[in-house]
Design an enzyme around this catalytic site. Structure first.
Site, PDB file in Angstrom:
ATOM      1  CD  GLU A  19      -2.831   1.254   0.192  1.00  0.00           C
ATOM      2  OE1 GLU A  19      -3.121   2.307  -0.359  1.00  0.00           O
ATOM      3  OE2 GLU A  19      -3.459  -0.002   0.040  1.00  0.00           O
ATOM      4  CD  GLU A  20       0.560   3.832   2.467  1.00  0.00           C
ATOM      5  OE1 GLU A  20       0.911   4.698   1.488  1.00  0.00           O
ATOM      6  OE2 GLU A  20      -0.592   3.660   3.144  1.00  0.00           O
ATOM      7  CB  SER A  57      -8.056   9.562  -0.722  1.00  0.00           C
ATOM      8  OG  SER A  57      -7.241   8.626   0.098  1.00  0.00           O
ATOM      9  CG  ASP A  78     -11.853   2.501   1.804  1.00  0.00           C
ATOM     10  OD1 ASP A  78     -10.661   1.842   1.686  1.00  0.00           O
ATOM     11  OD2 ASP A  78     -11.916   3.662   1.361  1.00  0.00           O
ATOM     12  CG  HIS A  96      -9.468   4.335  -1.003  1.00  0.00           C
ATOM     13  ND1 HIS A  96     -10.115   5.068  -0.136  1.00  0.00           N
ATOM     14  CD2 HIS A  96      -8.379   5.047  -1.650  1.00  0.00           C
ATOM     15  CE1 HIS A  96      -9.416   6.206   0.118  1.00  0.00           C
ATOM     16  NE2 HIS A  96      -8.628   6.209  -0.735  1.00  0.00           N
TER      17      HIS A  96
END
Length: 748
Positions: free
Chosen positions: A211-212, A610, A685, A717
């Site tokens: 994810e990051e 977001s 989400d 999301h």
């Protein structure tokens, strides 16, 4: 939140690539855009191919091309670079079983932002260029260039992270949390690991890595096929979030291991083993266990494993050189963040045959390329601009090709620099465009993509000097191109700057309706606001922007302090200060708008998704009455609810700096919202979980603050899809019309 902001930027509709259109006469008929047409097939930007690659021998350009009648379904196509002939290599409808993929694969796709795509979503060339590994519907197939497709697996579960080994002897994948190696000659499967079960995973990337950190795999083949480096992670320490995926006709509950800021991460180990799992040795990652495994690579000779180890605070990044025979490691070099800053990860590095390393670093304040050789550093690029990515290295010529913004932050170009002439940078691409590129290893052949505010993305094959050899996709908006009927009403995008409170220049973009004397127009003020993102650029923006202008809105975006590609000091304004400086800069943009004689100051609306949704909440709280209405899509409302790697990078550990979190959170000041608010969230989400909005709803209700809400059962999301997108934007525009007065379609 990495790749698209809270890793997602606001989703605004079709903005991607398009496959070749023949050069034909311009369309004569002009049509009016509708929301239904904006989100229908075929895509108004043309077809939207993905995953463009060169075959190992450079003979073919391959890509995933979506269907004209089904824009979410992709097939595998190839272009012969000699003849320019196109052919479909794999038809997803012919070989696909239609089986439902596993929850693990669904989540991987969601984190790659391709959760709505069907058919073939990835592929991997065999090194000999004679076959391609194709995953589809949870199983693996091997396709050859003559059209033959051989099924490799047929299991109930999904085969994750498939790859062909560097010398082509094996296919590998993760099944049931273990790494499996398939001998392509015999068809025999070998379990490289067997202990994966429960909270233990082998060969996968953990949640925050996907994810990051832009790391999607958990295993890495050595160049000679002899060994594999395999990550093991145990998520037992990670707290459980009961994620309720509320669907239209049922609800499923997932006990998802989600590392909220200030809580435990997974435990990570790294092993080196033979393809059959034998000869396993553990890599020494140091004494600290609360670390991030950022990147893993092999040197070209396979003699050394290069491991990037990042500390929990993300202020130190060490490059470890590991002996694969013993697992022993040493620190080759390190990067250390300055005061009130952090280390950004990058894929712009390359280990060379001579033992040196091309490396990207922001150590001088801007992202640049360096050469590390025999313990010494040579800076190859320099200046108040940023290198974005490393495209290729021609070691024989000492020639490096890269993407950067030396010619201005609004454009991205392809450049070269020679190892023998550091600082002597040559631009290869044409001005006025935003470029992307991929290449063979030496960048003697490059696939260049480009777009501009008036030109949907084009794709070309070039030589190493940037000279076009062939159009892969000219995508000229003419003839029967989907956007041709709307070309005549396409409005120009303009750019400008204002000054922030500290004097720093901020860039904005704007699209205006055709001006009528004396008329003032409402504004659709789109924002993102978070780090690791740039919104304002000379790139194609998509048909939705034009549709909003058709309705009579002025489209406006400004990049605040904290945005990407302006240097480290520009980013660092957000350090432990989210919800502060970027809000002030967006409000400066609103003040500028209200000073313009063609803007209706009472009808400036604000929208974000977001991090942008979080910004909507913070803007309405900070400046009641400035905006006529606000739309917050999937907003972060409380940073303690978001994940460790993203949140702590910018905000620090809440166990240490809780006051910074208290200032940044949107929940505490919910009662300050006095302007009309529409809150939107997908009910499945797994990134910005629904709890962010339910907490916000509860606080608003407790304070008797009225607001509108729209929830989307089953949506993650990225709330999207041909019909869902139409519903989403109809909801948004109906809300704005009710609050500021109806705009008129066809207002251009």
């Amino acid at each position: 939140m990495q790749r698209w902001g809270v890793r997602i930027l606001a989703w605004l509709g079709p903005m991607a690539l398009a496959v070749a259109m023949p050069p034909v006469a311009d369309a004569q008929q002009t049509a009016a855009l509708t929301l239904e047409r904006v989100f229908a097939s075929p895509d108004l930007a043309g077809s939207t191919p993905r995953a463009l690659k060169l075959s190992p021998d450079g003979r073919f350009v391959t890509l995933l091309r979506n269907r004209a009648d089904e824009r979410e379904r992709f097939d595998l196509w190839a272009m012969d670079t000699a003849s320019g002939e196109w052919r479909m290599l794999v038809d997803s409808k012919k070989i696909g079983s239609g089986a439902e993929i596993s929850e693990a694969e669904k989540m991987q796709r969601e984190r790659a932002r391709i959760g709505d795509q069907r058919g073939i979503v990835a592929y991997d060339w065999a090194p000999d260029g004679r076959s391609i590994l194709v995953p589809i519907d949870g199983d693996l197939y091997l396709a050859t260039l003559d059209g033959d497709v051989r099924r490799l697996t047929a299991t109930a579960g999904s085969e994750l992270n498939p790859a062909i080994s560097p010398r082509g002897g094996y296919a590998s994948f993760v099944r049931d949390q273990n790494l499996v190696v398939l001998d392509l000659a015999s068809g025999k499967e070998m379990p490289a690991t067997t202990e994966g079960a429960g909270t233990v995973h082998f060969g996968e990337a953990e949640f925050v890595a996907q994810e990051e950190m832009d790391r999607t795999t958990g295993y890495w083949w050595s160049p000679d096929d002899r060994r594999i480096a395999v990550q093991r992670f145990d998520e037992a320490p990670v707290g459980i979030v009961s994620r309720v995926a509320i669907g239209a006709e049922g609800t499923r509950t997932f006990d998802q291991r989600y590392p909220k800021a200030g809580t435990a991460n997974v435990l990570v180990d790294l092993y080196v083993m033979n393809p059959d799992g034998s000869g396993r040795v553990k890599v020494d990652l140091g004494d600290q266990t609360d670390i991030y495994l950022a990147r893993v690579d092999w040197t070209p000779d396979g003699g050394t494993l290069l491991v990037q180890r990042q500390n929990r605070a993300q202020t130190v990044l060490d490059m470890l050189a590991v002996d694969p025979e013993t697992g022993k490691s040493r620190v080759l070099f390190g990067e250390k963040a300055g005061a009130r800053s952090w280390i950004n990860l990058s894929d712009a590095y390359r280990a060379l045959q001579d033992g040196s390393l091309i490396w990207w670093s922001q150590r001088d304040g801007f992202g640049h390329l360096y050469r590390f050789r025999d313990g010494e550093w040579t800076q190859l690029t320099k200046g108040d601009w940023e290198v974005f990515d490393l495209v290729g290295v021609d070691e024989a010529r000492g020639h490096i090709t890269f993407l950067g913004n030396r010619d201005g932050v609004l454009e991205r170009h392809l450049y070269t620099v020679d190892l023998a002439r550091p600082g002597a940078v040559t631009r290869l691409t044409q001005g006025g465009y935003w470029h992307g590129a991929s290449a063979n290893g030496s960048a003697s052949r490059i696939i260049v993509t480009r777009s501009s505010p008036d030109q949907p993305p084009q794709v070309m094959l070039t030589d190493g000097a940037g000279k076009r050899l062939a159009w892969v996709n000219e995508n000229r908006v003419a003839g029967d191109h989907p956007y041709a009927p709307y070309r005549a009403s396409h409005r120009e995008k303009t750019f400008g700057t204002i000054r922030a409170a500290d004097g720093i220049m901020l860039h904005w973009e704007m699209i205006r309706p055709v001006a009528e004397p004396g008329k003032k127009y409402p504004v659709f003020f789109h924002h993102y606001g978070g780090p690791h993102s740039q919104q304002v650029s000379r790139a194609w923006g998509g048909a939705l922007q034009q549709y909003l202008v058709d309705r009579g809105y002025i489209w406006f975006v400004i990049d605040n302090r904290g945005a990407a590609n302006r240097g480290k000091a520009f980013e660092d304004h957000l350090y432990q200060a989210m919800g502060g400086v970027e809000v002030a800069d967006q409000l400066a943009g609103a003040a500028y708008l209200k000073s313009l004689d063609f803007v209706d100051p009472a009808r400036v609306t604000t929208y974000g998704w977001s991090y942008g949704g979080y910004m909507t909440l913070k803007l309405l709280q900070a400046a009641p009455g400035v905006f006529a209405a606000g739309v917050a899509g999937a907003p972060v409302s409380k940073w303690e609810l978001y994940d460790t790697h993203y949140t702590e990078r910018y905000m620090g550990d809440p166990r240490v700096v809780q006051a910074a979190y208290d200032r940044a959170n949107a929940v505490a000041d919910a009662a300050k919202i006095a302007d009309p608010l529409l809150l939107i969230h997908g009910m499945a989400d797994d990134n910005v979980v629904l709890e962010h909005s339910t907490v916000m709803m509860s606080r608003l209700q407790s304070a008797a603050v009225p607001f509108d809400v729209m929830l989307y059962p089953g949506q993650t999301h990225r709330v999207a899809g041909p019909k869902i997108s139409v519903h989403l934007w109809t909801t948004i525009l109906d809300f704005l019309d009710r609050r500021i007065g109806a705009t008129e379609p066809g207002a251009k």
